[in-house]
Motif scaffolding. Structure first.
Motif, PDB file in Angstrom:
ATOM      1  N   GLU A 137      43.518  70.352  -3.828  1.00  0.00           N
ATOM      2  CA  GLU A 137      44.843  70.289  -4.994  1.00  0.00           C
ATOM      3  C   GLU A 137      45.549  70.216  -4.313  1.00  0.00           C
ATOM      4  O   GLU A 137      46.486  71.393  -3.917  1.00  0.00           O
ATOM      5  CB  GLU A 137      44.474  70.437  -6.092  1.00  0.00           C
ATOM      6  N   GLU A 138      46.558  68.670  -3.610  1.00  0.00           N
ATOM      7  CA  GLU A 138      47.956  69.083  -3.026  1.00  0.00           C
ATOM      8  C   GLU A 138      49.626  68.117  -4.305  1.00  0.00           C
ATOM      9  O   GLU A 138      48.475  67.860  -5.610  1.00  0.00           O
ATOM     10  CB  GLU A 138      47.713  67.579  -2.026  1.00  0.00           C
ATOM     11  N   ASP A 139      50.403  68.973  -4.450  1.00  0.00           N
ATOM     12  CA  ASP A 139      50.951  68.892  -5.115  1.00  0.00           C
ATOM     13  C   ASP A 139      52.930  68.964  -4.189  1.00  0.00           C
ATOM     14  O   ASP A 139      53.082  70.075  -2.917  1.00  0.00           O
ATOM     15  CB  ASP A 139      51.505  69.768  -6.034  1.00  0.00           C
ATOM     16  N   PRO A 140      53.402  68.130  -3.771  1.00  0.00           N
ATOM     17  CA  PRO A 140      53.861  66.825  -5.675  1.00  0.00           C
ATOM     18  C   PRO A 140      52.385  65.977  -5.090  1.00  0.00           C
ATOM     19  O   PRO A 140      51.997  66.288  -3.827  1.00  0.00           O
ATOM     20  CB  PRO A 140      55.147  66.906  -4.942  1.00  0.00           C
ATOM     21  N   GLN A 141      52.125  65.194  -5.614  1.00  0.00           N
ATOM     22  CA  GLN A 141      51.770  64.054  -5.424  1.00  0.00           C
ATOM     23  C   GLN A 141      52.012  62.600  -4.607  1.00  0.00           C
ATOM     24  O   GLN A 141      51.709  62.148  -3.435  1.00  0.00           O
ATOM     25  CB  GLN A 141      50.766  63.008  -6.144  1.00  0.00           C
ATOM     26  N   ALA A 142      53.395  62.434  -4.744  1.00  0.00           N
ATOM     27  CA  ALA A 142      54.836  61.909  -3.728  1.00  0.00           C
ATOM     28  C   ALA A 142      55.739  63.100  -3.567  1.00  0.00           C
ATOM     29  O   ALA A 142      56.126  63.670  -3.956  1.00  0.00           O
ATOM     30  CB  ALA A 142      54.596  60.341  -4.499  1.00  0.00           C
ATOM     31  N   LEU A 143      56.315  62.650  -2.716  1.00  0.00           N
ATOM     32  CA  LEU A 143      57.671  63.331  -2.098  1.00  0.00           C
ATOM     33  C   LEU A 143      58.846  62.737  -1.240  1.00  0.00           C
ATOM     34  O   LEU A 143      57.953  61.504  -0.180  1.00  0.00           O
ATOM     35  CB  LEU A 143      57.048  64.291  -0.938  1.00  0.00           C
ATOM     36  N   SER A 144      59.516  61.846  -1.792  1.00  0.00           N
ATOM     37  CA  SER A 144      60.519  61.046  -0.972  1.00  0.00           C
ATOM     38  C   SER A 144      62.340  61.877  -0.128  1.00  0.00           C
ATOM     39  O   SER A 144      62.296  63.214  -1.352  1.00  0.00           O
ATOM     40  CB  SER A 144      60.913  59.590  -1.492  1.00  0.00           C
ATOM     41  N   ILE A 145      61.842  61.926   0.697  1.00  0.00           N
ATOM     42  CA  ILE A 145      63.414  62.245   0.543  1.00  0.00           C
ATOM     43  C   ILE A 145      64.189  61.978   2.173  1.00  0.00           C
ATOM     44  O   ILE A 145      63.089  61.149   2.864  1.00  0.00           O
ATOM     45  CB  ILE A 145      62.872  64.556   1.836  1.00  0.00           C
ATOM     46  N   GLN A 146      65.254  62.702   2.733  1.00  0.00           N
ATOM     47  CA  GLN A 146      66.663  61.245   3.443  1.00  0.00           C
ATOM     48  C   GLN A 146      65.471  62.083   5.093  1.00  0.00           C
ATOM     49  O   GLN A 146      65.206  63.140   5.218  1.00  0.00           O
ATOM     50  CB  GLN A 146      67.421  61.982   3.420  1.00  0.00           C
ATOM     51  N   GLU A 147      65.855  61.406   6.212  1.00  0.00           N
ATOM     52  CA  GLU A 147      65.543  61.932   7.938  1.00  0.00           C
ATOM     53  C   GLU A 147      66.375  63.179   8.018  1.00  0.00           C
ATOM     54  O   GLU A 147      67.596  62.634   8.002  1.00  0.00           O
ATOM     55  CB  GLU A 147      66.045  60.472   8.338  1.00  0.00           C
ATOM     56  N   LEU A 196      53.614  61.337   1.520  1.00  0.00           N
ATOM     57  CA  LEU A 196      55.384  61.524   1.879  1.00  0.00           C
ATOM     58  C   LEU A 196      56.470  60.558   2.683  1.00  0.00           C
ATOM     59  O   LEU A 196      55.665  59.538   3.875  1.00  0.00           O
ATOM     60  CB  LEU A 196      55.487  62.432   3.140  1.00  0.00           C
ATOM     61  N   SER A 197      56.965  60.086   2.471  1.00  0.00           N
ATOM     62  CA  SER A 197      58.573  59.388   2.291  1.00  0.00           C
ATOM     63  C   SER A 197      59.663  59.361   3.392  1.00  0.00           C
ATOM     64  O   SER A 197      59.953  60.399   2.711  1.00  0.00           O
ATOM     65  CB  SER A 197      58.917  58.362   1.365  1.00  0.00           C
ATOM     66  N   VAL A 198      59.881  58.786   4.575  1.00  0.00           N
ATOM     67  CA  VAL A 198      61.132  60.117   4.769  1.00  0.00           C
ATOM     68  C   VAL A 198      61.862  58.271   4.814  1.00  0.00           C
ATOM     69  O   VAL A 198      61.205  57.574   5.425  1.00  0.00           O
ATOM     70  CB  VAL A 198      61.475  60.421   6.341  1.00  0.00           C
ATOM     71  N   ILE A 199      63.254  58.692   3.954  1.00  0.00           N
ATOM     72  CA  ILE A 199      64.119  57.611   4.505  1.00  0.00           C
ATOM     73  C   ILE A 199      65.098  57.524   5.633  1.00  0.00           C
ATOM     74  O   ILE A 199      65.693  58.438   5.432  1.00  0.00           O
ATOM     75  CB  ILE A 199      64.449  56.920   2.921  1.00  0.00           C
ATOM     76  N   PRO A 200      65.156  56.757   6.890  1.00  0.00           N
ATOM     77  CA  PRO A 200      66.216  56.769   7.703  1.00  0.00           C
ATOM     78  C   PRO A 200      67.759  56.298   7.571  1.00  0.00           C
ATOM     79  O   PRO A 200      67.829  56.074   6.167  1.00  0.00           O
ATOM     80  CB  PRO A 200      65.766  55.404   8.306  1.00  0.00           C
TER      81      PRO A 200
END
Lengths: 117, 111
Positions: free
Chosen positions: B5-15, B107-111
């Motif tokens: 089981e992965e943690d977190p389910q969702a992750l948003s970070i800056q480039e 994972l979302s990496v925001i430019p």
């Protein structure tokens, strides 16, 4: 070299119809796997082939699902009398080593997106 | 369930930032693998770590395994927008024919 290929890439069918999904593994890969992935979910194991035999069919959800592999290469997953809950992406993977060995990197195909109306 | 089981389910970070994803499992494993999936289609193998290994590196990826805690982590350093994907851990238990996948970290990496 060519990777794992699957066909069709998308399939829309009506409830109650039969569908056939095809997987062409990487040449020389003796192990072949089928998975199902519902929207936003992880992969659900369906069946594993070593050569043409299937030592593990435990993941097939019902007797409407069957799979075969011929010539140690191409595999076909058949779903009979499809239901709406069968809608998912069906992924095929192959590996050089079988799961009894310590290294078993799996190479995945692009999947078949099945939609049952 | 033996599922990882992965943690977190969702992750948003800056480039440019680092991203860390964790995986926990319940039964002793033979090896643990990390995969990446773009756009809900085929998965790409990233790295495999055996039960007798504690850390492995591949480019900007670093994987650790703590068998006493039954957990693994995937670190992506200096993230890029192209790293945006879902990341799955997969466990293989000796004697099993199945490679069991978790539900993934998006994972979302925001430019």
């Amino acid at each position: 070299g060519a990777g794992v290929s699957q066909s069709p890439s998308n399939k829309v069918t009506e409830k109650g119809k039969d569908v056939e999904l095809r997987c062409d593994p990487i040449s020389g890969h003796t192990a072949l796997y089928w998975y199902r992935q519902s929207l936003g979910q992880g992969l659900e194991f369906l069946i594993y082939f070593q050569g043409n035999s299937a030592p593990d069919k435990s993941g097939l959800p019902s007797d409407r699902f069957s799979a075969e592999r011929t010539g140690g290469s191409v595999s076909t997953l058949t779903i009979q009398r499809t239901q709406q809950e069968d809608s998912a992406v069906y992924l095929c993977a192959s590996s050089l080593a079988w799961l009894g060995e310590t290294y078993n990197e799996q190479f995945f195909g692009p999947g078949t997106r099945l939609t049952v109306l | 369930s033996q599922q990882g089981e992965e943690d977190p389910q969702a992750l948003s970070i800056q480039e440019g930032e680092n991203a860390t994803m964790n995986c926990s499992y319940k039964t002793s494993i033979n090896n643990l693998q990390w995969y990446r999936q773009n756009s809900g289609r085929g998965l790409v193998h990233l790295i495999l770590i055996r039960s007798n290994e504690r850390e492995k590196h591949s480019g900007r990826l670093r994987v650790t395994l703590d068998t006493s805690k039954k957990s693994s982590s995937l670190l992506i350093t200096a993230s890029r927008a192209a790293d945006t994907a879902s990341y799955f851990c997969a466990c293989w238990w000796a004697g099993s024919y199945q490679l069991t996948f978790g539900k993934g970290t998006k994972l979302s990496v925001i430019p």
